[in-house]
Design a protein around this motif. Structure first.
Motif, PDB file in Angstrom:
ATOM      1  N   HIS A  76       0.831  -1.209   0.000  1.00  0.00           N
ATOM      2  CA  HIS A  76       0.000   0.000   0.000  1.00  0.00           C
ATOM      3  C   HIS A  76       0.866   1.260   0.000  1.00  0.00           C
ATOM      4  CE1 HIS A  76      -3.097   2.880   1.158  1.00  0.00           C
ATOM      5  NE2 HIS A  76      -3.987   1.947   0.858  1.00  0.00           N
ATOM      6  N   PRO A 167      -8.465  -2.073  -3.908  1.00  0.00           N
ATOM      7  CA  PRO A 167      -9.813  -1.496  -3.822  1.00  0.00           C
ATOM      8  C   PRO A 167      -9.900  -0.243  -2.968  1.00  0.00           C
ATOM      9  CG  PRO A 167      -9.911  -3.886  -3.588  1.00  0.00           C
ATOM     10  CD  PRO A 167      -8.459  -3.499  -3.563  1.00  0.00           C
ATOM     11  N   ASP A 168      -9.169  -0.181  -1.857  1.00  0.00           N
ATOM     12  CA  ASP A 168      -9.262   1.016  -1.018  1.00  0.00           C
ATOM     13  C   ASP A 168      -8.656   2.230  -1.707  1.00  0.00           C
ATOM     14  OD1 ASP A 168      -6.781  -0.205  -0.776  1.00  0.00           O
ATOM     15  OD2 ASP A 168      -6.459   0.479   1.274  1.00  0.00           O
ATOM     16  N   ARG A 256     -13.377   5.147   7.200  1.00  0.00           N
ATOM     17  CA  ARG A 256     -12.424   4.297   7.935  1.00  0.00           C
ATOM     18  C   ARG A 256     -12.686   4.306   9.445  1.00  0.00           C
ATOM     19  NH1 ARG A 256      -7.975   2.330   5.374  1.00  0.00           N
ATOM     20  NH2 ARG A 256      -7.512   3.127   3.293  1.00  0.00           N
ATOM     21  N   SER A 270     -13.387  -1.228   6.146  1.00  0.00           N
ATOM     22  CA  SER A 270     -12.735  -2.528   6.341  1.00  0.00           C
ATOM     23  C   SER A 270     -13.690  -3.673   6.029  1.00  0.00           C
ATOM     24  CB  SER A 270     -12.225  -2.657   7.778  1.00  0.00           C
ATOM     25  OG  SER A 270     -11.233  -1.702   8.043  1.00  0.00           O
ATOM     26  N   LEU A 273     -14.101  -3.841   2.221  1.00  0.00           N
ATOM     27  CA  LEU A 273     -12.920  -4.413   1.582  1.00  0.00           C
ATOM     28  C   LEU A 273     -12.837  -5.915   1.806  1.00  0.00           C
ATOM     29  CD1 LEU A 273     -10.255  -1.670   2.423  1.00  0.00           C
ATOM     30  CD2 LEU A 273     -11.493  -2.010   0.277  1.00  0.00           C
ATOM     31  N   ARG A 274     -13.352  -6.353   2.947  1.00  0.00           N
ATOM     32  CA  ARG A 274     -13.366  -7.791   3.232  1.00  0.00           C
ATOM     33  C   ARG A 274     -14.301  -8.530   2.275  1.00  0.00           C
ATOM     34  NH1 ARG A 274     -10.287 -11.631   5.784  1.00  0.00           N
ATOM     35  NH2 ARG A 274     -11.587 -13.327   6.565  1.00  0.00           N
ATOM     36  N   PRO A 278     -10.210  -9.480  -3.964  1.00  0.00           N
ATOM     37  CA  PRO A 278      -8.937  -8.826  -4.248  1.00  0.00           C
ATOM     38  C   PRO A 278      -8.542  -9.047  -5.704  1.00  0.00           C
ATOM     39  CG  PRO A 278      -8.582 -10.851  -3.000  1.00  0.00           C
ATOM     40  CD  PRO A 278     -10.061 -10.643  -3.054  1.00  0.00           C
TER      41      PRO A 278
END
Length: 381
Positions: A76, A167-168, A256, A270, A273-274, A278
């Motif tokens: 990241h 994605p974030d 966030r 979070s 994103l889970r 990915p």
């Protein structure tokens, strides 16, 4: 040459596979995710040592990269400065793929004194896009405008929403105010504004694009040898994707900050994103095409010209040839090309640089060997 690669997601795996195929390279890989590390061990040709690594822990990073000649950060962007500092301490060259480099560029003088190179933002865009811009600029006597367009026509029967890179990072860029450069100043437009139907070369064709804030807008006006008066960046999004992002933001799912849910605290982002796949898991499960295009308008001997430089790749081709999606391949391959050129002494620069500082013609030639076919069109204005 000893390479340490930090980050083994979809893009990292492309980099690792390119480097691991070289007989003169020793590659080690670190990532916090054991599943990704197992995937690297299973799919990479040759022996590639893997280590579980927290890229946010300076002591772990320092131990991991000890003895390396080059550190490649495909994790990241928030870890850029930490990893770059650790690379400098161990006298290793450094490459990363994204992030706003203003703070990192302040390290230039000490990297030059150490005869080391740090190359910032060396992926697809930023990265390949900067190189294409530099190549177009080199063909002109005077530069007026640079317009960068990231093209995409991806669909998936398996997933209702996909992000082809982190994605974030994608979501945060989409909802941030869009910056552009004009008349010597950085200016701002609303997030995902300026929708237009842009005509990409086949096979992408006509798709809607939206204003985005992106690294090239910040660096090209500063580091190109001929200064443009205007630079902007637009990303292709389906109208459905744009609407989905606005809905997610409106619901607070891109926040966030943790929320109390029953007896636990959960960050909405979070959780989102889970649930999103990915990029490393979508190869072979998406259809369509990806590409990067740069328009450079200017003048040669009093004649107004427009150069369009671009690269296109289908997700099917990327999967069949490289077991990747096209976006990951077009992102990781320029990084690997740059690392190989640096390892072979074919990068003369020293210090902290951005991709437009490289020899663009030489880079494009080398990239062709890896399936990155740059096309150039010239039009009189």
């Amino acid at each position: 040459m000893k390479f340490s690669v930090i980050g083994a997601g979809g893009v990292g795996q492309v980099i690792i596979n390119h480097l691991a195929r070289r007989q003169d390279a020793k590659v080690r890989v670190g990532d916090i995710d054991r599943l990704r590390l197992r995937e690297v061990a299973k799919t990479t040709a040759g022996e590639v040592p893997i280590s579980r690594l927290d890229a946010g822990n300076p002591d772990q990073v320092g131990r991991f990269i000890r003895g390396s000649d080059m550190v490649i950060n495909s994790s990241h962007p928030r870890f850029n400065m930490l990893i770059m500092n650790q690379a400098f301490k161990r006298r290793a060259h450094y490459i990363d793929l994204a992030g706003y480099p203003e703070v990192q560029m302040k390290q230039d003088s000490k990297w030059k004194r150490a005869r080391l190179v740090a190359i910032l933002g060396m992926g697809e865009d930023p990265g390949l896009s900067n190189v294409l811009a530099r190549r177009g600029v080199d063909l002109l006597d005077r530069v007026d405008e640079i317009r960068i367009r990231d093209g995409e026509t991806s669909t998936s029967e398996a997933y209702p929403f996909v992000a082809l890179f982190a994605p974030d990072v994608f979501l945060e860029e989409a909802v941030a105010p869009a910056r552009y450069f004009e008349g010597g100043k950085m200016k701002t437009k609303p997030p995902m504004s300026g929708r237009e139907i842009y005509r990409f070369p086949p096979p992408i064709g006509d798709v809607p694009v939206y204003n985005m804030d992106h690294e090239e807008v910040h660096t090209l006006p500063q580091y190109l040898p001929k200064k443009p008066d205007f630079v902007d960046f637009k990303l292709a999004l389906t109208d459905e994707t744009a609407s989905s992002i606005r809905l997610l933001q409106g619901l607070g799912l891109l926040n966030r900050r943790p929320l109390q849910v029953g007896t636990v605290k959960v960050s909405p982002l979070s959780l989102l994103l889970r649930l999103l796949p990915p990029p490393s898991q979508i190869a072979g499960k998406i259809r369509g095409n990806a590409g990067i295009l740069v328009e450079i308008a200017g003048e040669v001997s009093g004649e107004r010209l427009l150069y369009r430089l671009y690269v296109m790749m289908s997700h099917d081709e990327a999967y069949e040839k490289y077991r990747s999606n096209a976006t990951s391949y077009l992102t990781g391959t320029p990084t690997a090309v740059c690392a190989i050129m640096l390892a072979e002494g074919r990068v003369e620069n020293r210090g902290v640089i951005v991709p437009e500082c490289l020899n663009a013609e030489r880079f494009i030639e080398e990239a062709r060997k890896f399936g990155i076919q740059v096309q150039i069109e010239k039009t009189r204005l």
